[in-house]
Design an enzyme around this catalytic site. Sequence first.
Site, PDB file in Angstrom:
ATOM      1  N   LEU A   1      55.405 -26.540  48.312  1.00 17.48           N
ATOM      2  CA  LEU A   1      56.517 -26.338  47.376  1.00 17.48           C
ATOM      3  C   LEU A   1      56.177 -27.033  46.067  1.00 17.48           C
ATOM      4  O   LEU A   1      56.744 -28.062  45.708  1.00 17.48           O
ATOM      5  CB  LEU A   1      57.822 -26.872  47.965  1.00 17.48           C
ATOM      6  N   HIS A   2      55.203 -26.464  45.369  1.00 17.88           N
ATOM      7  CA  HIS A   2      54.746 -27.013  44.103  1.00 17.88           C
ATOM      8  C   HIS A   2      54.919 -25.957  43.029  1.00 17.88           C
ATOM      9  O   HIS A   2      54.694 -24.769  43.279  1.00 17.88           O
ATOM     10  CB  HIS A   2      53.278 -27.431  44.216  1.00 17.88           C
ATOM     11  N   ALA A   3      55.301 -26.336  41.838  1.00 18.61           N
ATOM     12  CA  ALA A   3      55.413 -25.475  40.664  1.00 18.61           C
ATOM     13  C   ALA A   3      56.159 -24.170  40.933  1.00 18.61           C
ATOM     14  O   ALA A   3      57.358 -24.175  41.140  1.00 18.61           O
ATOM     15  CB  ALA A   3      54.047 -25.241  40.041  1.00 18.61           C
TER      16      ALA A   3
END
Length: 88
Positions: free
Chosen positions: A16-18
């Site tokens: 759950l990045h960017a």
Amino acid sequence: MSAAERTAVVASPVGLHARPAALFARAAKATGLPVTIALDGGDPVDAASVLSVLTLGAGHGQRVTLRAEGDGAEAALAGLVALLETTG
């Protein structure tokens, strides 16, 4: 008022990045319900906040717990779980 809880496994290769975090937060906000997300054993954070979702640090393959309260909570979480488990 009904409450619901579901678990999901993060499918995105970057976790759950960017972009995945932004897509997830936008979807959580769109439910119109208070939704939280937490790593297993961790403190829940506001799922509609991109910054909160990013600080969670959920990586690929990690299990997260979603909670929502209100009418339609089960359906809202089903959609969010599907998003987390298919975004790649």
